[in-house]
Design a protein around this motif. Structure first.
Motif, PDB file in Angstrom:
ATOM      1  N   UNK B  88       0.838  -1.204   0.000  1.00  0.00           N
ATOM      2  CA  UNK B  88       0.000   0.000   0.000  1.00  0.00           C
ATOM      3  C   UNK B  88       0.874   1.255   0.000  1.00  0.00           C
ATOM      4  N   UNK B  89       1.960   1.242   0.756  1.00  0.00           N
ATOM      5  CA  UNK B  89       2.864   2.404   0.778  1.00  0.00           C
ATOM      6  C   UNK B  89       3.455   2.652  -0.601  1.00  0.00           C
ATOM      7  N   UNK B  90       3.812   1.563  -1.270  1.00  0.00           N
ATOM      8  CA  UNK B  90       4.374   1.711  -2.617  1.00  0.00           C
ATOM      9  C   UNK B  90       3.361   2.380  -3.544  1.00  0.00           C
ATOM     10  N   UNK B  91       2.105   1.913  -3.458  1.00  0.00           N
ATOM     11  CA  UNK B  91       1.061   2.501  -4.301  1.00  0.00           C
ATOM     12  C   UNK B  91       0.869   3.984  -3.934  1.00  0.00           C
ATOM     13  N   UNK B  96       2.030   9.898  -5.721  1.00  0.00           N
ATOM     14  CA  UNK B  96       2.593  11.229  -5.517  1.00  0.00           C
ATOM     15  C   UNK B  96       3.282  11.765  -6.766  1.00  0.00           C
ATOM     16  N   UNK B  97       3.495  10.884  -7.725  1.00  0.00           N
ATOM     17  CA  UNK B  97       4.142  11.309  -8.963  1.00  0.00           C
ATOM     18  C   UNK B  97       3.118  11.457 -10.085  1.00  0.00           C
ATOM     19  N   UNK B  98       3.344  12.425 -10.958  1.00  0.00           N
ATOM     20  CA  UNK B  98       2.382  12.672 -12.037  1.00  0.00           C
ATOM     21  C   UNK B  98       2.706  11.868 -13.290  1.00  0.00           C
ATOM     22  N   UNK B  99       4.004  11.824 -13.617  1.00  0.00           N
ATOM     23  CA  UNK B  99       4.406  11.149 -14.862  1.00  0.00           C
ATOM     24  C   UNK B  99       4.267   9.638 -14.750  1.00  0.00           C
ATOM     25  N   UNK B 100       3.726   9.046 -15.821  1.00  0.00           N
ATOM     26  CA  UNK B 100       3.550   7.591 -15.851  1.00  0.00           C
ATOM     27  C   UNK B 100       4.908   6.894 -15.749  1.00  0.00           C
ATOM     28  N   UNK B 102       7.541   7.888 -14.095  1.00  0.00           N
ATOM     29  CA  UNK B 102       7.978   7.914 -12.697  1.00  0.00           C
ATOM     30  C   UNK B 102       7.245   6.840 -11.901  1.00  0.00           C
ATOM     31  N   UNK B 103       5.947   6.736 -12.159  1.00  0.00           N
ATOM     32  CA  UNK B 103       5.149   5.724 -11.455  1.00  0.00           C
ATOM     33  C   UNK B 103       5.687   4.319 -11.786  1.00  0.00           C
ATOM     34  N   UNK B 104       5.947   4.097 -13.078  1.00  0.00           N
ATOM     35  CA  UNK B 104       6.444   2.779 -13.503  1.00  0.00           C
ATOM     36  C   UNK B 104       7.798   2.492 -12.867  1.00  0.00           C
ATOM     37  N   UNK B 105       8.649   3.518 -12.785  1.00  0.00           N
ATOM     38  CA  UNK B 105       9.969   3.334 -12.174  1.00  0.00           C
ATOM     39  C   UNK B 105       9.851   2.925 -10.707  1.00  0.00           C
ATOM     40  N   UNK B 106       8.925   3.571 -10.015  1.00  0.00           N
ATOM     41  CA  UNK B 106       8.732   3.238  -8.588  1.00  0.00           C
ATOM     42  C   UNK B 106       8.270   1.796  -8.448  1.00  0.00           C
ATOM     43  N   UNK B 107       7.336   1.411  -9.326  1.00  0.00           N
ATOM     44  CA  UNK B 107       6.826   0.032  -9.266  1.00  0.00           C
ATOM     45  C   UNK B 107       7.966  -0.963  -9.516  1.00  0.00           C
ATOM     46  N   UNK B 108       8.758  -0.688 -10.546  1.00  0.00           N
ATOM     47  CA  UNK B 108       9.872  -1.598 -10.869  1.00  0.00           C
ATOM     48  C   UNK B 108      10.874  -1.639  -9.713  1.00  0.00           C
ATOM     49  N   UNK B 109      11.159  -0.461  -9.182  1.00  0.00           N
ATOM     50  CA  UNK B 109      12.106  -0.370  -8.059  1.00  0.00           C
ATOM     51  C   UNK B 109      11.594  -1.176  -6.858  1.00  0.00           C
TER      52      UNK B 109
END
Lengths: 347, 284
Positions: B88-91, B96-100, B102-109
């Motif tokens: 849930x924290x990851x989501x 908090x990021x607007x760019x897709x 950035x979101x994808x990078x966080x998910x991969x990370x």
């Protein structure tokens, strides 16, 4: 004949729990009226009834056949009632399914990735076996129950008679599996390893799916991300032999695995909903069922359930400024406490 | 209380096993404390989780819990929704990021962090490809099918490696001891077990036969992977079958008694009589 046996078993673990879930789900709010929630509720209703029927019969050292007849009769009576009660739910389910079409493509891909992960895990559970020494007790108990028509009065390790095993009698998950075996005619080891292992994995993800629905109720597009992360987390949670993820993924069919993988997440699911301003009757029903299902799973629940429920009652009671609500919440674990007292006396 | 605290710390160390997942949970908890605005969720995800963690780590509570069963106290940690909080924290972080991108990078990370610091459950050495729907070794089924009889439930002694599985397959065979004897912590003792497993390379056949009779075993199953000092035939047994690397012997004493009572299957009677005839001829 073999096909009929498998068909009976699959009916017992797929549509029967689903239909039994109609009773609580009918009394839930629109967000909770999903097929997954129905399936989750159905399993916990099954466990709740089984615990209530089985434990007295086990302690009275009655035959397993009597339990089979009584429990099957109760389920047989409840099923048509449940189907009748839930006749209007199909419309809600159809809306749920229609909603999928409106999802953005990226979200659909996300859900597909998640479902592929779950299918992989389920297939792995069927194709690969996991050696766990405790099966020598749990599965053997189910086998001995079916063969000797007695419950917890024979040593699962040798087959010889011994005094009632009160320590395990309150948590009769193997007896539930023996019931599935007796009705279907499929051996308990096959029921546990080849059927319940994948089916209960699906059941577990249904619970996490409902948690995701509530946590991200206004962010539908992020739900598949949460579920993918959960699936990855569970796959990589085997950091030691002791984690809930290890138990949930490798011993899914055992009471301990059921506690780690299904009961505790379901407990949190209920508490998240119970913390809301308005609580549906159906959620109360589910919570009571989950509290008692914890006892069916393992005797550790005698310690865990009252503690978690007690703390939650205090905190949610303070948040709602309602002593009555806190008392009602705690009352849900009273059956669990009563069984704990019986456990202490009999043990 | 010092001992209780020591056990709690040991439990945490064993549970976490040098991984980064427990610290990750604490980071997620802290992150949600700072960012979660839904008060209803805060109550359950933050206050409740923190409170139960504090209670389970409380020495007095742990002392009571350990008096019930010290070995399984670690299971109280299952109530901490570590996975739910981290995911849930990851989501929440992604939101908090607007760019897709950035979101994808966080998910991969996040997936990489979980993957690198976690341990894939399927690489566990206890996982093997199953050869049947029972998920037990095939030789157990072969041996059990050979021993079980239509009209009675015999007592049989088996090598240790078959013990955890036999009773998962059938309850038609009694055993003098089961998988419980394999757990050193449970301190079970049995002279027959010592005779069967005392020497990892050789069976002392006379000792095995003597102890098996004391335990009323009609059947003795011996692994072909071990040598035999002496002969089972000399001890009054006959070789009934050889299945998947296991010799299945039957005691002649039980054979005659059960045969008289009509309790044996026909295939066993045929082999028993044949062996008896062969023994008589060679004796002459």
């Amino acid at each position: 004949m073999e096909i009929i046996r498998w068909a009976i078993l699959l009916v017992l673990v797929l549509p029967v729990p689903f239909f039994l879930g109609f009773i609580p789900v009918k009394h839930m709010n629109s967000l909770q009226k999903t097929p997954a929630m129905t399936y989750v509720c159905g399993w916990f209703v099954s466990f709740f009834i089984f615990e209530l029927v089985a434990v007295p019969l086990i302690l009275l050292e009655k035959s397993f056949t009597l339990l089979v007849v009584l429990y099957t009769a109760v389920i047989g009576i409840l099923l048509p009632v449940s189907l009748w009660q839930g006749r209007q739910l199909w419309r809600a389910y159809m809306q749920n399914i229609k909603g999928i079409r409106d999802l953005p493509a990226a979200v659909k891909i996300g859900w597909m990735i998640f479902f592929l992960l779950v299918v992989f895990q389920m297939a792995y559970a069927v194709v690969y076996e996991y050696y766990d020494g405790d099966d020598a007790y749990y599965i053997a108990t189910a086998v001995i129950t079916c063969d000797f028509d007695s419950m917890y009065v024979r040593d699962a390790y040798t087959g010889y008679l011994y005094p009632l095993d009160a320590r395990h009698a309150f948590s009769p998950t193997p007896i539930y599996q023996a019931w599935l075996s007796r009705i279907s005619g499929i051996a308990p080891a096959v029921v546990a390893h080849s059927v319940l292992a994948p089916v209960w994995l699906m059941f577990m993800y249904c619970i996490y799916g409902q948690i995701g629905d509530r946590l991200l109720w206004n962010k539908k597009t992020y739900r598949p991300v949460f579920m993918i992360l959960t699936a990855v987390w569970l796959m990589f949670g085997n950091i030691s032999l002791y984690t809930s993820e290890t138990f949930a993924m490798t011993r899914t069919w055992q009471g301990k695995g059921m506690m780690a993988g299904m009961v505790i997440p379901a407990l949190f699911l209920c508490l998240i909903y119970l913390a809301q301003e308005t609580v549906s009757q159906g959620m109360w029903m589910l919570f009571i069922c989950v509290c008692l299902s914890a006892v069916l799973a393992t005797s550790v629940s005698f310690m865990i359930v009252p503690t978690v429920t007690g703390v939650a009652a205090v905190l949610i009671g303070i948040k709602k400024r309602s002593l009555r609500f806190a008392a009602e919440l705690f009352l849900c674990c009273v059956p669990c406490l009563l069984l704990a007292v019986c456990y202490m006396i009999v043990k | 209380m010092t001992a209780v605290m020591k056990t709690i710390i040991e439990d945490i160390i064993l549970y976490n096993n040098k991984s980064f997942l427990m610290p990750l949970f604490l980071i997620a908890l802290l992150f949600l404390w700072l960012t979660e605005t839904d008060r209803k969720l805060r109550v359950v995800l933050l206050y409740l989780v923190t409170a139960i963690a504090a209670i389970f780590l409380c020495p007095l509570y742990a002392w009571i819990g350990m008096r019930i069963d010290e070995e399984i106290y670690y299971r109280v940690f299952w109530t901490l929704p570590i996975g739910i909080l981290v995911c849930y924290s990851t989501v929440k972080l992604m939101m908090r990021f607007r760019l897709a991108v950035s979101k994808a990078l966080i998910l991969i990370l996040a997936i990489l962090v979980i993957g690198i610091n976690g341990e894939l459950v399927y690489t566990n050495s206890f996982h093997i490809k199953s050869v049947n729907a029972y998920h037990i070794p095939q030789q157990v089924i072969q041996v059990a099918d050979a021993i079980r009889q239509e009209n009675y439930k015999p007592v049989a002694v088996l090598p240790a490696e078959l013990l955890p599985f036999l009773r998962q397959y059938t309850a038609d065979i009694y055993t003098p001891y089961g998988r419980n004897i394999l757990e050193p912590a449970w301190t079970f003792h049995n002279a027959l077990y010592d005779a069967m497993e005392g020497d990892s390379a050789v069976y002392d056949v006379a000792e095995v036969a003597k102890c098996a009779r004391n335990e009323r075993c009609a059947f003795v199953v011996l692994s072909c992977a071990k040598q035999m000092k002496g002969s089972m035939e000399e001890e009054g047994y006959f070789l009934f079958r050889f299945e998947e690397g296991y010799f299945i012997y039957m005691d002649y004493n039980y054979y005659w008694v059960y045969k008289e009572q009509g309790l044996l299957d026909q295939d066993l009677i045929e082999i028993g009589d044949m062996r008896m005839d062969a023994a008589t001829v060679s004796g002459e």
